[in-house]
Scaffold this active site. Structure first.
Site, PDB file in Angstrom:
ATOM      1  N   HIS A  42       0.843  -1.189   0.000  1.00 48.01           N
ATOM      2  CA  HIS A  42       0.000   0.000   0.000  1.00 48.01           C
ATOM      3  C   HIS A  42       0.883   1.245   0.000  1.00 48.01           C
ATOM      4  CE1 HIS A  42       0.999  -0.789   4.222  1.00 48.01           C
ATOM      5  NE2 HIS A  42       1.036   0.537   4.327  1.00 48.01           N
ATOM      6  N   HIS A 126       5.747   5.886  -1.062  1.00 53.21           N
ATOM      7  CA  HIS A 126       6.525   4.661  -1.236  1.00 53.21           C
ATOM      8  C   HIS A 126       5.690   3.462  -0.806  1.00 53.21           C
ATOM      9  CE1 HIS A 126       7.037   5.502   3.017  1.00 53.21           C
ATOM     10  NE2 HIS A 126       7.330   4.214   3.174  1.00 53.21           N
TER      11      HIS A 126
END
Length: 189
Positions: A42, A126
């Site tokens: 995620h 990220h």
């Protein structure tokens, strides 16, 4: 409960990244890293930590409002990098500015709902793919990820995710993530 707001990548992007990560896992020294599970991949928007259940109604309302004020946008998983010598990540490309704005709105929503957001950091999109048990030279993995780019997809949802930390002391056990709320982006959502 331990919560964070996130953008969940499209299944096609997850599959493409999984192929790249499988190549990384074949590199020398890869067995010294803890590789994250696909199901947990995620882009964190706002980490909230432990949230009192009494704050959930206000948090849900505020996150829904943040989603309504954010239009859908295109994103892809692209490239990679590292944080120090212990965290390896895949990056984002495309609607990175929109992702950053959504992260700011999610953090503000949590704060306005009464969630203490003491750990504010500049947003850096990220997706963590591995963590080192000890310091490791992550440069070969970053280099291998440099040319990776997934198929782009439309980000259409803001998700509230519960992190269930491992409790069993089992080697290699990882947090389990459970989506506890999701709101469509845009005025029609």
């Amino acid at each position: 409960m331990r919560l964070f707001a996130a953008v969940l990548p499209d299944p096609a992007a997850v599959s493409e990244l999984a192929v790249a990560v499988d190549r990384l896992r074949a590199l020398p020294g890869a067995d010294g890293l803890r590789w994250t599970w696909r199901a947990g991949w995620h882009f964190t928007l706002a980490f909230m930590g432990e949230v009192d259940e009494g704050l959930l109604p206000a948090l849900r309302e505020r996150l829904a409002r943040a989603a309504r004020h954010s239009e859908p946008f295109e994103l892809r998983v692209r490239g990679g990098g590292k944080f120090g010598r212990r965290a390896l990540w895949a990056g984002a490309d495309g609607g990175v500015e929109e992702l950053g704005r959504l992260a700011g709105r999610a953090e503000a929503a949590a704060r306005r709902a009464g969630v203490p957001m003491d750990r504010h950091r500049a947003y850096h999109p990220h997706l963590t793919v591995a963590r080192g048990r000890t310091d490791a030279d992550l440069r070969p993995y970053v280099e291998e990820l440099r040319s990776f780019a997934s198929t782009p997809w439309q980000v259409r949802d803001l998700s509230l995710v519960r992190s269930n930390l491992p409790a069993g002391g089992i080697a290699g056990e990882q947090p389990r993530y459970e989506t506890v709320g999701s709101w469509s982006l845009g005025r029609s959502g």
